[in-house]
Design an enzyme around this catalytic site. Structure first.
Site, PDB file in Angstrom:
ATOM      1  N   TYR A 162       0.837  -1.210   0.000  1.00 45.24           N
ATOM      2  CA  TYR A 162       0.000   0.000   0.000  1.00 45.24           C
ATOM      3  C   TYR A 162       0.876   1.267   0.000  1.00 45.24           C
ATOM      4  O   TYR A 162       0.613   2.224  -0.739  1.00 45.24           O
ATOM      5  CB  TYR A 162      -0.891  -0.057   1.239  1.00 45.24           C
ATOM      6  CG  TYR A 162      -1.916   1.039   1.374  1.00 45.24           C
ATOM      7  CD1 TYR A 162      -3.103   0.997   0.646  1.00 45.24           C
ATOM      8  CD2 TYR A 162      -1.707   2.096   2.259  1.00 45.24           C
ATOM      9  CE1 TYR A 162      -4.060   2.002   0.801  1.00 45.24           C
ATOM     10  CE2 TYR A 162      -2.654   3.097   2.413  1.00 45.24           C
ATOM     11  CZ  TYR A 162      -3.833   3.045   1.676  1.00 45.24           C
ATOM     12  OH  TYR A 162      -4.775   4.030   1.829  1.00 45.24           O
ATOM     13  N   LYS A 166       0.826   4.042  -2.839  1.00 50.10           N
ATOM     14  CA  LYS A 166       0.433   5.427  -2.540  1.00 50.10           C
ATOM     15  C   LYS A 166       1.602   6.393  -2.757  1.00 50.10           C
ATOM     16  O   LYS A 166       1.387   7.543  -3.179  1.00 50.10           O
ATOM     17  CB  LYS A 166      -0.099   5.531  -1.112  1.00 50.10           C
ATOM     18  CG  LYS A 166      -1.456   4.829  -0.907  1.00 50.10           C
ATOM     19  CD  LYS A 166      -2.523   5.320  -1.863  1.00 50.10           C
ATOM     20  CE  LYS A 166      -3.931   5.085  -1.368  1.00 50.10           C
ATOM     21  NZ  LYS A 166      -4.941   5.425  -2.407  1.00 50.10           N
TER      22      LYS A 166
HETATM   23  N1  LIG Z   1     -10.211   5.837   4.941  1.00 54.35           N
HETATM   24  C1  LIG Z   1      -9.058   6.465   5.179  1.00 54.35           C
HETATM   25  O1  LIG Z   1      -8.816   6.982   6.255  1.00 54.35           O
HETATM   26  C2  LIG Z   1      -8.050   6.540   4.098  1.00 54.35           C
HETATM   27  C3  LIG Z   1      -6.779   7.043   4.423  1.00 54.35           C
HETATM   28  C4  LIG Z   1      -5.842   7.188   3.427  1.00 54.35           C
HETATM   29  C5  LIG Z   1      -6.182   6.858   2.130  1.00 54.35           C
HETATM   30  N2  LIG Z   1      -7.408   6.340   1.839  1.00 54.35           N
HETATM   31  C6  LIG Z   1      -7.700   6.024   0.457  1.00 54.35           C
HETATM   32  O2  LIG Z   1      -8.979   6.539   0.115  1.00 54.35           O
HETATM   33  C7  LIG Z   1      -9.549   5.732  -0.922  1.00 54.35           C
HETATM   34  C8  LIG Z   1     -10.950   5.314  -0.523  1.00 54.35           C
HETATM   35  O3  LIG Z   1     -10.857   4.555   0.663  1.00 54.35           O
HETATM   36  P1  LIG Z   1     -12.097   4.210   1.591  1.00 54.35           P
HETATM   37  O4  LIG Z   1     -11.594   4.297   2.960  1.00 54.35           O
HETATM   38  O5  LIG Z   1     -13.290   4.976   1.176  1.00 54.35           O
HETATM   39  O6  LIG Z   1     -12.280   2.662   1.229  1.00 54.35           O
HETATM   40  P2  LIG Z   1     -13.571   1.735   1.069  1.00 54.35           P
HETATM   41  O7  LIG Z   1     -13.068   0.348   1.178  1.00 54.35           O
HETATM   42  O8  LIG Z   1     -14.669   2.186   1.961  1.00 54.35           O
HETATM   43  O9  LIG Z   1     -14.032   2.029  -0.446  1.00 54.35           O
HETATM   44  C9  LIG Z   1     -13.237   1.660  -1.528  1.00 54.35           C
HETATM   45  C10 LIG Z   1     -14.111   1.540  -2.740  1.00 54.35           C
HETATM   46  O10 LIG Z   1     -13.258   1.172  -3.856  1.00 54.35           O
HETATM   47  C11 LIG Z   1     -13.865   0.112  -4.562  1.00 54.35           C
HETATM   48  N3  LIG Z   1     -12.825  -0.680  -5.227  1.00 54.35           N
HETATM   49  C12 LIG Z   1     -11.886  -1.438  -4.639  1.00 54.35           C
HETATM   50  N4  LIG Z   1     -11.138  -2.027  -5.575  1.00 54.35           N
HETATM   51  C13 LIG Z   1     -11.597  -1.632  -6.781  1.00 54.35           C
HETATM   52  C14 LIG Z   1     -11.239  -1.918  -8.109  1.00 54.35           C
HETATM   53  N5  LIG Z   1     -10.244  -2.754  -8.407  1.00 54.35           N
HETATM   54  N6  LIG Z   1     -11.933  -1.327  -9.113  1.00 54.35           N
HETATM   55  C15 LIG Z   1     -12.961  -0.492  -8.833  1.00 54.35           C
HETATM   56  N7  LIG Z   1     -13.363  -0.205  -7.580  1.00 54.35           N
HETATM   57  C16 LIG Z   1     -12.686  -0.767  -6.561  1.00 54.35           C
HETATM   58  C17 LIG Z   1     -14.606  -0.678  -3.506  1.00 54.35           C
HETATM   59  O11 LIG Z   1     -15.622  -1.517  -4.079  1.00 54.35           O
HETATM   60  C18 LIG Z   1     -15.172   0.432  -2.635  1.00 54.35           C
HETATM   61  O12 LIG Z   1     -16.417   0.893  -3.124  1.00 54.35           O
HETATM   62  C19 LIG Z   1      -8.586   4.577  -1.132  1.00 54.35           C
HETATM   63  O13 LIG Z   1      -7.734   4.872  -2.217  1.00 54.35           O
HETATM   64  C20 LIG Z   1      -7.793   4.558   0.159  1.00 54.35           C
HETATM   65  O14 LIG Z   1      -6.532   3.969  -0.011  1.00 54.35           O
HETATM   66  C21 LIG Z   1      -8.338   6.171   2.799  1.00 54.35           C
END
Ligand SMILES: NC(=O)c1ccc[n+]([C@@H]2O[C@H](COP(=O)([O-])OP(=O)(O)OC[C@H]3O[C@@H](n4cnc5c(N)ncnc54)[C@H](O)[C@@H]3O)[C@@H](O)[C@H]2O)c1
Length: 253
Positions: A162, A166
């Protein structure tokens, strides 16, 4: 659709624009897509989870189109982008948000789990960007907003895949920002921190530790990430490119 976000004073207007959001069936992506929809945009939501797409967006009306696509599949992404352009006439904003985690320390990490995370985050961001840039270039304007992470800048135990993905997205953001600046396209990233399914998967003791390390004392709601994306996507942010904007309650200080 009314975005389930905190009471807001800041209003954006994306009427007449098409905004593509990956991973928009839930979590941060859903919050981002909802804000743009509220702000008048046509919204194209790409997500691999067809059921979740239907549950989240099935009733949203004629300014929303959904595509069940794995962003790691560059051909499927290219076809979806063409379908979106055929639907609305343009892609003005692309938000590369889809993501997964496959956490474990590097010596236990399978090559499959390494590759899957790289393919979705980095491969997906590449696949969408390469497909939308020609349309933005023809229009003479465009906005790409990528989603990176604190882990991509500072590392985190159990997340070599990851962190590499990132961190790669940050380097990709800056490089593409330089490549497309002359076409009126900006490319930026946010580094979020929000309570989503991804965070719910973190063990309770680790989560308590993470929460305690947030200067603002809490994880945000997913919807709180959306205004930062809308700002970077706005006409007003036309002189902002190649930046990573932390929307993280202060953890990156
Ligand atoms: N939640 C946090 O605090 C946080 C922190 C840093 C970064 N992020 C990043 O934010 C983004 C969203 O994260 P989140 O927390 O909402 O996650 P989440 O798991 O709630 O949602 C992720 C979404 O991406 C979709 N997805 C996954 N793989 C996929 C693929 N191959 N093709 C199409 N869709 C796909 C899933 O079905 C889901 O709807 C991610 O890139 C994550 O790395 C989140």
């Amino acid at each position: 659709m009314t975005a389930p976000r905190a009471e807001a004073n800041l209003r954006f207007d994306f009427t007449g624009q098409t905004v593509l959001v990956t991973g928009g069936a839930q979590g941060i992506g859903r919050g981002i897509a909802a804000l743009f929809h509220d702000a008048g945009a046509h919204v194209a939501v790409l997500d691999r989870d067809a059921d979740l797409l239907a549950r989240s967006w099935g009733e949203a009306g004629d300014r929303v189109t959904t595509h069940a696509v794995d962003v790691a599949d560059a051909d499927a992404v290219a076809a979806a982008v063409e379908a979106v352009v055929a639907w609305s006439g343009s892609v003005d904003v692309a938000v590369n948000n889809a993501g997964i985690t496959r956490d474990t320390v590097v010596w236990k990490m399978s090559p499959a789990d390494w590759q899957a995370v790289l393919d979705v985050h980095l491969g997906g961001t590449f696949a969408v960007t390469r497909a939308v840039v020609p349309h933005m270039r023809a229009a003479g304007r465009g906005r790409v907003v990528n989603v990176t992470s604190y882990t991509g800048m500072h590392g985190n135990i159990g997340q070599a895949n990851y962190a590499a993905a990132k961190g790669g997205i940050i380097a990709f953001t800056k490089t593409v920002a330089k490549e497309v600046a002359r076409f009126g396209i900006t490319v930026n990233a946010i580094s979020p921190n929000a309570a989503t399914a991804m965070v719910a998967a973190v063990p309770a003791d680790k989560l308590a530790e993470m929460t305690a390390s947030v200067p603002l004392g809490r994880f945000a709601e997913p919807e709180e990430m959306a205004a930062a994306v809308a700002f970077l996507a706005s006409a007003e942010a036309g002189y902002v490119t190649g930046v990573v904007l932390p929307v993280d309650g202060g953890i990156s200080m």
